[in-house]
Motif scaffolding. Structure first.
Motif: not given
Length: 155
Positions: A97-125
């Motif tokens: 991510h040359p300029n960063g990345e802002i992630d909105m995580i929306m679980p649909l089934e199970g206890d889905a986690k994106f890069d270890g994070h559940g529902a909500g926002w996560f930011v890569y610089g």
């Protein structure tokens, strides 16, 4: 849900974050201002479900990931692009991510986690690198990319 209606929903978020540093404090701000149980977050998640069902979002597939760039970088979104992926229990391709990345995580089934994070926002610089991973179920992840910048890297 049309692409124009979707852009209007996203513009509320990008308007609130325009000019802010892409860092952990931004994730805190987003989780407070647009919480996963709040009306704006739920409206965007519902819009994603409707758009996928309509066929204009996540209209490509590779390696078990459904994906697509929904909106190219535009002044209407303060220079952000919007990509949405649908993933279930898999690891995606490494990218930077040359300029960063802002992630909105929306679980649909199970206890889905994106890069270890559940529902909500996560930011890569800016300058960060990762292999996007969804475990524990199925999720949509919406990516806001400043100037649409992403670089897929050799693994």
């Amino acid at each position: 849900m049309t692409p124009d209606q979707f852009q209007t929903l996203i513009a509320k978020v990008t308007g609130a974050i325009a000019g802010r540093a892409i860092d952990a404090q931004l994730a805190d701000f987003l989780n407070e201002r647009f919480p996963a149980n709040g009306p704006e977050f739920r409206a965007i998640a519902q819009a994603c479900s409707e758009a996928v069902a309509a066929g204009w979002m996540c209209d490509r597939e590779h390696g078990g990931i459904r994906y697509g760039r929904v909106i190219k970088p535009t002044d209407a979104l303060h220079g952000f692009s919007v990509d949405v992926v649908e993933m279930q229990d898999l690891v995606g391709p490494q990218h930077a991510h040359p300029n960063g990345e802002i992630d909105m995580i929306m679980p649909l089934e199970g206890d889905a986690k994106f890069d270890g994070h559940g529902a909500g926002w996560f930011v890569y610089g800016p300058g960060s690198v990762h292999r996007p991973t969804v475990m524990g179920g199925r999720a949509y992840v919406l990516y806001l990319l400043p100037q649409g910048a992403i670089e897929f890297t050799k693994q």
